[in-house]
Design a protein around this motif. Structure first.
Motif, PDB file in Angstrom:
ATOM      1  N   SER A 210      -7.100  -1.868  23.535  1.00  0.00           N
ATOM      2  CA  SER A 210      -7.655  -1.436  22.248  1.00  0.00           C
ATOM      3  C   SER A 210      -6.707  -0.486  21.514  1.00  0.00           C
ATOM      4  O   SER A 210      -6.542  -0.581  20.295  1.00  0.00           O
ATOM      5  N   GLU A 211      -6.074   0.421  22.258  1.00  0.00           N
ATOM      6  CA  GLU A 211      -5.158   1.368  21.633  1.00  0.00           C
ATOM      7  C   GLU A 211      -3.923   0.670  21.076  1.00  0.00           C
ATOM      8  O   GLU A 211      -3.440   1.011  19.999  1.00  0.00           O
ATOM      9  N   ILE A 212      -3.405  -0.306  21.814  1.00  0.00           N
ATOM     10  CA  ILE A 212      -2.236  -1.043  21.323  1.00  0.00           C
ATOM     11  C   ILE A 212      -2.577  -1.816  20.059  1.00  0.00           C
ATOM     12  O   ILE A 212      -1.817  -1.816  19.074  1.00  0.00           O
ATOM     13  N   ILE A 213      -3.738  -2.488  20.054  1.00  0.00           N
ATOM     14  CA  ILE A 213      -4.158  -3.245  18.862  1.00  0.00           C
ATOM     15  C   ILE A 213      -4.339  -2.321  17.675  1.00  0.00           C
ATOM     16  O   ILE A 213      -3.936  -2.636  16.539  1.00  0.00           O
ATOM     17  N   ASP A 214      -4.917  -1.161  17.909  1.00  0.00           N
ATOM     18  CA  ASP A 214      -5.140  -0.209  16.812  1.00  0.00           C
ATOM     19  C   ASP A 214      -3.834   0.417  16.334  1.00  0.00           C
ATOM     20  O   ASP A 214      -3.638   0.622  15.133  1.00  0.00           O
ATOM     21  N   THR A 215      -2.935   0.712  17.257  1.00  0.00           N
ATOM     22  CA  THR A 215      -1.681   1.385  16.886  1.00  0.00           C
ATOM     23  C   THR A 215      -0.733   0.434  16.165  1.00  0.00           C
ATOM     24  O   THR A 215       0.068   0.863  15.319  1.00  0.00           O
ATOM     25  N   LYS A 216      -0.810  -0.857  16.453  1.00  0.00           N
ATOM     26  CA  LYS A 216       0.114  -1.829  15.846  1.00  0.00           C
ATOM     27  C   LYS A 216       0.030  -1.856  14.327  1.00  0.00           C
ATOM     28  O   LYS A 216       1.011  -2.199  13.655  1.00  0.00           O
ATOM     29  N   VAL A 217      -1.118  -1.504  13.766  1.00  0.00           N
ATOM     30  CA  VAL A 217      -1.299  -1.612  12.312  1.00  0.00           C
ATOM     31  C   VAL A 217      -1.235  -0.253  11.622  1.00  0.00           C
ATOM     32  O   VAL A 217      -1.540  -0.157  10.431  1.00  0.00           O
ATOM     33  N   ARG A 218      -0.840   0.785  12.324  1.00  0.00           N
ATOM     34  CA  ARG A 218      -0.761   2.104  11.701  1.00  0.00           C
ATOM     35  C   ARG A 218       0.498   2.212  10.838  1.00  0.00           C
ATOM     36  O   ARG A 218       1.472   1.477  11.014  1.00  0.00           O
ATOM     37  N   ASP A 219       0.461   3.186   9.933  1.00  0.00           N
ATOM     38  CA  ASP A 219       1.537   3.310   8.941  1.00  0.00           C
ATOM     39  C   ASP A 219       2.879   3.645   9.579  1.00  0.00           C
ATOM     40  O   ASP A 219       3.919   3.118   9.152  1.00  0.00           O
ATOM     41  N   PHE A 220       2.907   4.514  10.578  1.00  0.00           N
ATOM     42  CA  PHE A 220       4.204   4.897  11.153  1.00  0.00           C
ATOM     43  C   PHE A 220       4.862   3.726  11.880  1.00  0.00           C
ATOM     44  O   PHE A 220       6.091   3.657  11.965  1.00  0.00           O
ATOM     45  N   VAL A 221       4.059   2.770  12.379  1.00  0.00           N
ATOM     46  CA  VAL A 221       4.624   1.582  13.008  1.00  0.00           C
ATOM     47  C   VAL A 221       5.190   0.646  11.934  1.00  0.00           C
ATOM     48  O   VAL A 221       6.281   0.076  12.096  1.00  0.00           O
ATOM     49  N   LYS A 222       4.464   0.504  10.832  1.00  0.00           N
ATOM     50  CA  LYS A 222       4.964  -0.323   9.729  1.00  0.00           C
ATOM     51  C   LYS A 222       6.254   0.250   9.157  1.00  0.00           C
ATOM     52  O   LYS A 222       7.179  -0.486   8.805  1.00  0.00           O
ATOM     53  N   THR A 223       6.314   1.583   9.080  1.00  0.00           N
ATOM     54  CA  THR A 223       7.521   2.233   8.577  1.00  0.00           C
ATOM     55  C   THR A 223       8.700   1.989   9.501  1.00  0.00           C
ATOM     56  O   THR A 223       9.827   1.726   9.051  1.00  0.00           O
ATOM     57  N   ALA A 224       8.474   2.067  10.803  1.00  0.00           N
ATOM     58  CA  ALA A 224       9.555   1.821  11.770  1.00  0.00           C
ATOM     59  C   ALA A 224      10.069   0.401  11.653  1.00  0.00           C
ATOM     60  O   ALA A 224      11.294   0.168  11.713  1.00  0.00           O
ATOM     61  N   ARG A 225       9.180  -0.538  11.462  1.00  0.00           N
ATOM     62  CA  ARG A 225       9.606  -1.933  11.318  1.00  0.00           C
ATOM     63  C   ARG A 225      10.346  -2.132   9.995  1.00  0.00           C
ATOM     64  O   ARG A 225      11.320  -2.899   9.926  1.00  0.00           O
ATOM     65  N   ALA A 226       9.896  -1.463   8.942  1.00  0.00           N
ATOM     66  CA  ALA A 226      10.542  -1.585   7.635  1.00  0.00           C
ATOM     67  C   ALA A 226      11.960  -1.027   7.659  1.00  0.00           C
ATOM     68  O   ALA A 226      12.830  -1.480   6.895  1.00  0.00           O
ATOM     69  N   LYS A 227      12.202  -0.058   8.529  1.00  0.00           N
ATOM     70  CA  LYS A 227      13.544   0.519   8.654  1.00  0.00           C
ATOM     71  C   LYS A 227      14.478  -0.355   9.496  1.00  0.00           C
ATOM     72  O   LYS A 227      15.645  -0.021   9.674  1.00  0.00           O
ATOM     73  N   GLY A 228      13.965  -1.436  10.029  1.00  0.00           N
ATOM     74  CA  GLY A 228      14.788  -2.342  10.813  1.00  0.00           C
ATOM     75  C   GLY A 228      14.863  -2.015  12.288  1.00  0.00           C
ATOM     76  O   GLY A 228      15.748  -2.510  12.991  1.00  0.00           O
TER      77      GLY A 228
END
Length: 322
Positions: A210-228
């Protein structure tokens, strides 16, 4: 951190006092007392001697005086004499506590070895066939009673296949301290430990998934992916690190189970630990042993709560405890 630990220890003191008062009063309400254990094997003792012994043991004193004497004895390591075994409670517990700790640690290690990889796979690849299998296993293990599963494991692997021993903690014919002795002790641990671990993974798998599913869509994860940031680093440095916080928080409570023992497992596998001793003592009304085990379990629970808070504050850099 040091101030926090000291403050929590100070809070534990009145909790321990309240627990000790409740345990003492409940023990006083039950039939039998400290004299019962001493005269259990002497049916011909005369009433005058019994009255004299009661006076010497302070059993005629007011309850608060008896409580204070009891606390003083506990602090000095005198937990009374077992009615049934006719030995000091401390010696009786000492022989079994190590067995319970060994079994509890083995169960805890196996639980995390099984649960953490399954939780990561289920959380990372949500709705895949692997996730569906893991979720089905989780539901099945949650719905299966421990005592039924343990009996099934004992019957199949102990009696039918004969792969593992069906009781005890070591072969009594082996010499203590030898390599064969310790190997045999480990061999006796395998079946009860796996029986408990396979069903105790439910909470860890569910929380981690549940924590992994919830954390995957958080903003800091999206930001990390956007930075490459590579996907592997996204999971290891961002998602998993935050997802492990509930697991770390529950670790202290899991340690409590290591000390208090598993009543069902020890009883079914005839494993000589304090869990089995607790059941036997209640059935035989061995109150000195029961009160000692309740106090020990209560103290272990308080220590586990403290450890959970310390671990959580150490793992989560966002938490600052002054």
């Amino acid at each position: 951190m040091l101030k926090f630990i000291l403050r929590r220890i100070l809070v534990m003191i009145p909790q321990l006092i309240l627990l000790s008062i409740l345990v003492f009063l409940l023990a006083k309400m039950m039939p039998g007392d400290a004299l019962t254990g001493r005269i259990a094997g002497n049916a011909n003792i005369d009433p005058e001697t019994v009255a004299k012994l009661r006076e010497e043991l302070g059993l005629n004193d007011p309850w608060h005086v008896q409580y204070w004497n009891w606390i003083q004895n506990l602090s000095q390591g005198d937990w009374g004499i077992s009615y049934i075994h006719q030995v000091e409670v401390t010696k009786l517990l000492g022989n079994r506590l190590l067995n319970t700790v060994n079994l509890g640690i083995f169960i805890l290690v196996l639980t995390y070895i099984i649960a953490i990889p399954l939780g990561i796979v289920a959380g990372r690849w949500t709705n895949s066939w692997a996730d569906k299998v893991i979720v089905a296993y989780n539901y099945l293990s949650y719905a299966t009673p421990l005592f039924i599963f343990a009996l099934f494991m004992l019957f199949i692997f102990g009696y039918v296949l004969g792969w593992f021993p069906t009781g005890g903690s070591v072969d009594v014919r082996l010499e203590k301290g030898t390599l064969d002795y310790y190997i045999n002790k480990f061999y006796h641990l395998i079946l009860p430990a796996f029986s408990a671990a396979l069903l105790s993974t439910t909470t860890t798998i569910q929380y981690l998934r549940s924590e992994i599913i919830d954390t995957k869509v958080r903003d800091f994860v999206k930001t990390a992916r956007a930075k490459g940031t590579p996907e592997r680093k996204v999971y290891t440095r961002h998602i998993l690190r935050n997802s492990f916080l509930p697991i770390a928080a529950f670790l202290g409570y899991e340690i409590t189970g290591v000390i208090s023992g598993s009543i069902f497992i020890e009883s079914i596998f005839s494993y000589p630990g304090i869990g089995q001793l607790f059941v036997q003592s209640i059935a035989q009304r061995d109150y000195p042993v029961v009160t000692a085990l309740v106090m020990l379990t209560g103290f272990a629970t308080l220590i586990g709560t403290l450890l959970s808070d310390i671990i959580l504050s150490a793992v989560d850099p966002r938490i600052r405890i002054d």
